[in-house]
Design an enzyme around this catalytic site. Structure first.
Site, PDB file in Angstrom:
ATOM      1  N   ASP A 179       0.897  -1.148   0.000  1.00  0.00           N
ATOM      2  CA  ASP A 179       0.000   0.000   0.000  1.00  0.00           C
ATOM      3  C   ASP A 179       0.934   1.195   0.000  1.00  0.00           C
ATOM      4  O   ASP A 179       1.602   1.466   1.005  1.00  0.00           O
ATOM      5  CB  ASP A 179      -0.871   0.017   1.258  1.00  0.00           C
ATOM      6  CG  ASP A 179      -1.814   1.212   1.258  1.00  0.00           C
ATOM      7  OD1 ASP A 179      -1.389   2.306   0.838  1.00  0.00           O
ATOM      8  OD2 ASP A 179      -2.971   1.064   1.680  1.00  0.00           O
ATOM      9  N   HIS A 180       1.033   1.892  -1.135  1.00  0.00           N
ATOM     10  CA  HIS A 180       2.121   2.868  -1.250  1.00  0.00           C
ATOM     11  C   HIS A 180       1.992   4.012  -0.252  1.00  0.00           C
ATOM     12  O   HIS A 180       2.958   4.699   0.030  1.00  0.00           O
ATOM     13  CB  HIS A 180       2.275   3.354  -2.703  1.00  0.00           C
ATOM     14  CG  HIS A 180       1.285   4.396  -3.117  1.00  0.00           C
ATOM     15  ND1 HIS A 180       0.009   4.091  -3.520  1.00  0.00           N
ATOM     16  CD2 HIS A 180       1.378   5.748  -3.194  1.00  0.00           C
ATOM     17  CE1 HIS A 180      -0.628   5.207  -3.831  1.00  0.00           C
ATOM     18  NE2 HIS A 180       0.181   6.233  -3.639  1.00  0.00           N
ATOM     19  N   HIS A 185      -5.768   2.795   1.448  1.00  0.00           N
ATOM     20  CA  HIS A 185      -5.037   3.976   1.928  1.00  0.00           C
ATOM     21  C   HIS A 185      -5.712   4.634   3.144  1.00  0.00           C
ATOM     22  O   HIS A 185      -5.063   4.930   4.141  1.00  0.00           O
ATOM     23  CB  HIS A 185      -4.915   5.031   0.820  1.00  0.00           C
ATOM     24  CG  HIS A 185      -4.347   4.500  -0.463  1.00  0.00           C
ATOM     25  ND1 HIS A 185      -3.424   3.482  -0.514  1.00  0.00           N
ATOM     26  CD2 HIS A 185      -4.554   4.867  -1.758  1.00  0.00           C
ATOM     27  CE1 HIS A 185      -3.097   3.245  -1.774  1.00  0.00           C
ATOM     28  NE2 HIS A 185      -3.779   4.064  -2.552  1.00  0.00           N
TER      29      HIS A 185
END
Ligand code: BG6
Length: 497
Positions: free
Chosen positions: A184-185, A247
């Site tokens: 999950d960046h 996010h």
């Protein structure tokens, strides 16, 4: 350094080959290759490093290498020169993996990459299963003694709890959990990690970080962009699956979890998982009061008129996909009982901003007449994840002069003005972590399940609701329902960004 959690160590990658599936795709070009370049530029990669792209599109090694090496100063970087290969082939064709295995053996012999492999799945989700099975079929899921074989998987991790579990069983059929890195960046962003620094490297915030002081919390992930060229993908995702399930809930978990004893991978992820578990599930009866969706229509200014979602390329002209989602969540634990958490995300909103805003309670008694407080908002602490990265503390201050008027003022910390150091891109940080085998900033399987558990009932409710989808004009702050969602409790979204 053995006892120091990896999260807080200064590190460089070990010898390894990075294999990117989906090498001709958008994410590879926009994020992954620049991240590799940047790691090389900052000397975080050893000379025993190689990069292999795999995709269906036919391409020569040189062509892929020249698309990978676009930075001005990279021609002299031994980490990349001569160590870039491309394997083209179908993801369900065993020949592809045979050729890949041969290429990897060659690279081990030529470049000393030691049999260490990091497989990065940056393909559309339909390809995850064939690639994992293909890797296993060629024995690439198992490393030889003393080496590693790891798998990085992009989101979406399933479409709901059931499909996430199905994907997990495919993954676990070939790889053990310690080999798996679900990305999950957002967790790779310095400002998201700064939520941990702010909360746990200071003592002044902890005493006020609970229901006794916090009135409510707002988490916003607002984008000005529309879906661009990703209409086809987005049609099957929508804001809830694309942003909230991952996010938003990850940021929320870091902001609200209990202090971990250390920043070790399991300690930190245990606390996130416990927090996610404590989020109350919406029931069919209260979903309409707790969750709101919307879809953007044509809007903007005369100079910049923006198309509506249904007019975008790859989007069904009758689409019911939400490009905006807002929810009120409750966390049923000792710290947060009774505090509402409002989260929202949307495309084509008037500003690009991701932030966590804690609004504090008003003082129990105000010894100042109300007409002298007209410009006083509630105290707030605002963690700006992006852009203008930093933190603001909003409070009341006396207005200079003979009367005693109090107006809102703020103290601002700005990353840019405070630090000379640059933040690495999120993908750069996470690629390095995966090469090092540090799972701290990756999502554990139980977290994925908890996140689907929270959003599934809402998505299902929306899918079964055949009334027209609420709309909002492009460049506005979302559908009117969203204002009603928060307004019901006498509160308002913080839009003065
Ligand atoms: C991605 C979503 O995960 O995050 C995109 O799929 C979104 O739709 C993007 O635009 C936002 O990321 P960032 O880092 O630009 O906030």
């Amino acid at each position: 350094m053995d006892n120091v959690p990896q999260l807080i160590q200064e590190r460089s990658a070990p010898p390894a080959t990075l294999v990117i599936f989906g090498a001709s795709g958008d994410l590879t070009r926009r994020k992954l290759l620049p991240a590799v370049e940047s790691l090389a530029r900052h000397n975080r990669l050893p000379s025993e490093f190689a990069l292999v792209g795999v995709a269906r599109t036919p391409m020569e090694d040189e062509q892929f290498a020249s698309s990978a090496l676009t930075g001005p100063s990279l021609s002299d970087k031994p980490q990349l020169q001569g160590g870039i290969r491309y394997v083209s082939g179908g993801y369900d064709d065993p020949e592809t993996y045979k050729r890949l295995a041969e290429t990897l053996d060659e690279l081990d012999a030529q470049r000393g990459t030691s049999g260490n492999r990091l497989f990065y799945l940056s393909t559309p989700a339909e390809a995850f299963e064939p690639v994992i099975n293909g890797l296993a079929g060629a024995g690439l899921n198992r490393a030889r003694e003393g080496s590693f074989s790891r798998l990085v998987i992009e989101k979406p991790y399933g479409r709901d709890l059931t499909t996430a579990r199905e994907l997990d069983s495919v993954v676990h059929g070939a790889f053990d959990e310690p080999q798996v890195f679900r990305i999950d960046h957002y967790l790779g962003k310095d400002t998201v990690q700064n939520v941990l620094a702010l909360r746990f490297a200071n003592s002044i915030f902890q005493p006020i970080w609970d229901r006794s002081w916090v009135d409510h919390v707002q988490i916003t992930v607002a984008e000005t962009l529309g879906v661009g060229t990703r209409g086809g993908f987005y049609e099957h995702a929508g804001a809830m699956r694309d942003i909230v399930q991952n996010h938003v809930l990850q940021v929320l978990a870091l902001a609200l979890m209990e202090p971990p004893a250390s920043f070790g991978a399991e300690g930190l992820r245990n606390e996130k998982a416990k927090l996610l578990q404590a989020i109350r599930l919406p029931t069919n009866r209260d979903i309409a009061d707790l969750a709101v969706r919307g879809q953007y229509t044509r809007g903007g200014t005369r100079d910049e008129l923006m198309a509506g979602y249904r007019e975008e390329v790859g989007v069904d002209p009758l689409s019911r996909t939400e490009t905006y989602a807002a929810m009120r969540l409750n966390v049923d634990n000792w710290r947060w009982a009774g505090v509402p958490f409002y989260v929202r995300t949307g495309k084509r909103l008037p500003a690009r901003v991701t932030e966590v805003a804690l609004q504090f309670q008003r003082p129990p008694h105000l010894p100042i007449p109300a007409n002298q407080l007209t410009d006083l908002e509630a105290d707030a602490l605002i963690l700006r994840i992006q852009p203008n990265e930093g933190i603001s503390l909003r409070f009341g201050a006396k207005v200079p002069g003979h009367s005693f008027r109090v107006r809102t003022a703020s103290m601002d910390f700005s990353y840019e003005q405070t630090f000379a150091e640059e933040s690495p891109e999120a993908y750069e940080r996470l690629l390095l972590d995966a090469l090092l085998g540090d799972p701290t900033l990756f999502i554990r399987t139980d977290e994925v399940e908890q996140c689907w558990r929270i959003v599934d009932p809402i998505i299902e409710h929306w899918e079964n609701d055949h009334s027209p989808i609420p709309t909002y004009e492009a460049a506005s702050w979302g559908p009117a329902d969203a204002d009603r969602l928060i307004g019901r409790s006498g509160r308002a979204w913080k839009n003065s960004i």
